[in-house]
Design an enzyme around this catalytic site. Structure first.
Site, PDB file in Angstrom:
ATOM      1  N   LYS A  76     -92.324  -3.652  67.455  1.00 44.96           N
ATOM      2  CA  LYS A  76     -93.243  -4.672  67.802  1.00 44.96           C
ATOM      3  C   LYS A  76     -94.429  -3.916  68.514  1.00 44.96           C
ATOM      4  O   LYS A  76     -94.280  -3.429  69.519  1.00 44.96           O
ATOM      5  CB  LYS A  76     -92.803  -5.840  68.719  1.00 44.96           C
ATOM      6  CG  LYS A  76     -93.784  -6.718  68.787  1.00 44.96           C
ATOM      7  CD  LYS A  76     -92.801  -8.112  69.644  1.00 44.96           C
ATOM      8  CE  LYS A  76     -93.711  -9.175  69.909  1.00 44.96           C
ATOM      9  NZ  LYS A  76     -93.193 -10.462  70.587  1.00 44.96           N
ATOM     10  N   SER A 151     -93.658 -14.929  68.851  1.00 47.68           N
ATOM     11  CA  SER A 151     -94.756 -14.184  68.460  1.00 47.68           C
ATOM     12  C   SER A 151     -94.486 -12.745  67.822  1.00 47.68           C
ATOM     13  O   SER A 151     -95.158 -11.983  67.359  1.00 47.68           O
ATOM     14  CB  SER A 151     -95.416 -13.630  69.951  1.00 47.68           C
ATOM     15  OG  SER A 151     -94.401 -12.975  70.869  1.00 47.68           O
ATOM     16  N   SER A 175     -89.511 -15.994  71.220  1.00 48.94           N
ATOM     17  CA  SER A 175     -90.178 -14.960  70.158  1.00 48.94           C
ATOM     18  C   SER A 175     -89.326 -14.081  69.352  1.00 48.94           C
ATOM     19  O   SER A 175     -89.834 -13.405  68.538  1.00 48.94           O
ATOM     20  CB  SER A 175     -91.109 -14.171  70.857  1.00 48.94           C
ATOM     21  OG  SER A 175     -92.621 -15.035  71.050  1.00 48.94           O
TER      22      SER A 175
HETATM   23  N1  GLN Z   1     -93.980 -19.451  71.890  1.00 48.44           N
HETATM   24  C1  GLN Z   1     -93.712 -19.221  73.492  1.00 48.44           C
HETATM   25  C2  GLN Z   1     -95.078 -18.905  73.846  1.00 48.44           C
HETATM   26  O1  GLN Z   1     -96.032 -18.891  73.394  1.00 48.44           O
HETATM   27  C3  GLN Z   1     -92.905 -17.911  73.636  1.00 48.44           C
HETATM   28  C4  GLN Z   1     -93.479 -16.558  73.284  1.00 48.44           C
HETATM   29  C5  GLN Z   1     -92.702 -15.396  73.577  1.00 48.44           C
HETATM   30  O2  GLN Z   1     -91.358 -15.741  73.591  1.00 48.44           O
HETATM   31  N2  GLN Z   1     -93.239 -14.432  73.674  1.00 48.44           N
HETATM   32  O3  GLN Z   1     -95.326 -18.634  75.029  1.00 48.44           O
END
Ligand code: GLN
Length: 484
Positions: A76, A151, A175
């Site tokens: 990532k 994400s 995410s």
């Molecule tokens: N969807 C959540 C956010 O927007 C979690 C994102 C994540 O786990 N990085 O913060």
């Protein structure tokens, strides 16, 4: 070759059915040919990959190479990689080439894994759909008009489209698990502190954790074996003895006590997703587990508490991107204030700005107690719900995500609808617990995930529970339609 798991590829490499160079060239060729459709990679590191593959072949020839030696993976793009651009999905870091690598990148490199490139992601890991990346949205290999989840959508799409054998990812509120569910993969978020966060660009430091996206639980175990280490460079990394996460994969589940939170099956859960999850839990009963309903009474407070704590921490973490030391700098600033303001205004996207504003407000004098302190107290109650539940059961099961992958644009106008995507995953981060998602069915021809939540440092047990499911079902073996 690309339809094989990491465990199978490891065998093929040991048997010399193919070399790491051949395998790496094969994946690089697929990425070149197919990734225009998915947009799962931001950077492809062809030259380094081939060099690492040659080195891996030398180690393999010596006969005592680690299991992951020679296997191509992707990182990532929020894990720093020495000499390779690390953008975090943002214009802010479009030109950032770190002078060092994240500990997990080094650990995987030391284990001989080959890095194919850096995967696309929501900007600074903020999002649930991979629509906020500066580099454009990632497409779900199962349904090209739908999001892959976020994400870590690039890592998920790359593995689901078989452009990499496995990938690293990060999970602040879901995410890893949510894109795993939406792309039909196994996604593991370890206990907070199990894996070093050194060199992982921070979003919300008390919630962020690095983990894996793979086809199977066995592959997650192999990756976690290589990634986990005690790291003095990360003060939140816990000095727990390392274990071999593959050692107990085959332990039978007879007597396993499963808790199913009633709050996770209420309004908002897509009915067919709920039915697939219930059917999966039945499979466990067939394997000798017992199931009981439990309650996590503060579940409804997880999303509101998270959306105070995560933005507050992000507003502090992202203050370092000021156009002075590294990252984007605006053209011809008038003075220092203009430099700060325009560099940040021009380089951050809307969702990042929204979080910084909310966070700075929640932390401001006069509001700190009303919002941030209150959210921290709620967080304590949420954690206590899990501590109480684990006095009765060994593992908690429920849906990962309320529905299968949705169409692009379906939730971008309504941030709250997007935030509710993580309603079942966020509490795990607030409590610091490990969570795992495994594919458990298809709804509207798109994958849905079963979420497993374990007690602190119970990654080995979770992987065992997931592996046993994958020994009796074939959801994890299915490929997205059209994958050649
Ligand atoms: N969807 C959540 C956010 O927007 C979690 C994102 C994540 O786990 N990085 O913060």
């Amino acid at each position: 070759m690309h339809d094989q798991t990491m465990a199978q590829l490891a065998l093929g490499l040991k048997r010399r059915d193919f070399s790491s160079v051949e395998l790496t060239q094969h994946y690089l060729e697929r990425i070149q040919r197919l990734d225009a459709t998915y947009n799962s990679f931001i950077t492809i590191t062809e030259q380094q990959a081939l060099q690492q593959a040659e080195e891996a072949d030398r180690r393999l020839a010596q006969g005592d190479a680690p299991t992951l030696c020679g296997i191509p993976i992707a990182h990532k793009d929020l894990f720093c990689t020495d000499g390779v651009r690390t953008s975090c999905g943002s214009k802010m870091l479009d030109n950032f080439v770190p002078p060092y690598s994240a500990t997990i990148v080094e650990n995987l490199q030391a284990a001989g894994a080959v890095m194919l490139g850096k995967t696309n992601m929501d900007e600074f890991a903020m999002g649930s759909s991979n629509e906020t990346s500066y580099y454009g949205p990632v497409k779900n290999p199962w349904a090209i008009d739908c999001v892959p989840g976020g994400s870590s959508g690039g890592s998920a799409a790359a593995v689901a489209a078989q452009l990499a054998a496995g990938a690293t990812a990060s999970d602040t509120g879901g995410s890893i698990r949510q894109p795993a569910a939406l792309c039909g993969l196994t996604g593991l978020k370890p206990t907070y502190g199990r894996v070093s966060r050194w060199g992982m660009i921070a979003f919300a430091s008390s919630l962020d954790q690095a983990g894996t996206l793979t086809r199977t639980a066995e592959d997650s175990a192999l990756m976690l074996n290589a990634m986990a280490s005690f790291d003095t460079l990360d003060s939140t990394c816990v000095d727990q003895p390392l274990e071999d996460y593959t050692a107990n994969l085959n332990q039978p589940l007879k007597g396993l006590k499963i808790g199913v939170p009633k709050e996770y099956f209420s309004e908002g859960l897509h009915p067919e997703t709920g039915a697939a999850v219930e059917a999966a839990i039945k499979v466990y009963e067939g394997l000798g587990a017992s199931v009981q309903e439990i309650s996590l009474p503060h579940s409804h407070l997880a999303v509101p508490a998270y959306y105070v704590i995560a933005p507050a921490e992000c507003s502090a973490n992202l203050s370092r991107f000021d156009g002075v030391r590294y990252g984007y700098r605006c053209e011809t600033p008038k003075d220092l204030m203009d430099l700060y303001q325009r560099s940040r205004s021009e380089a951050f996207g809307d969702e990042v700005k929204r979080r910084i504003l909310v966070g700075a407000y929640a932390l401001s004098a006069g509001y700190y107690d009303a919002y941030y302190s209150k959210a921290q107290k709620v967080r304590r109650l949420i954690k206590q719900d899990f501590v109480d539940a684990f006095t009765q059961v060994d593992v908690i099961m429920g849906p990962t995500s309320p529905s299968p992958a949705f169409a692009f644009g379906a939730k971008t106008k309504d941030p709250v609808a997007m935030y509710l995507e993580d309603i079942y995953t966020i509490a795990t981060n607030l409590a610091g617990l490990p969570g795992l998602s495994i594919p458990c069915g298809l709804v509207e021809n798109k994958p849905v995930g079963l979420q497993l939540i374990g007690n602190y440092f119970a990654e080995g047990r979770l992987l065992n529970i997931a592996h046993q499911f994958q020994q009796t079902t074939d959801f994890h073996t299915r490929s997205a339609p059209g994958i050649e």
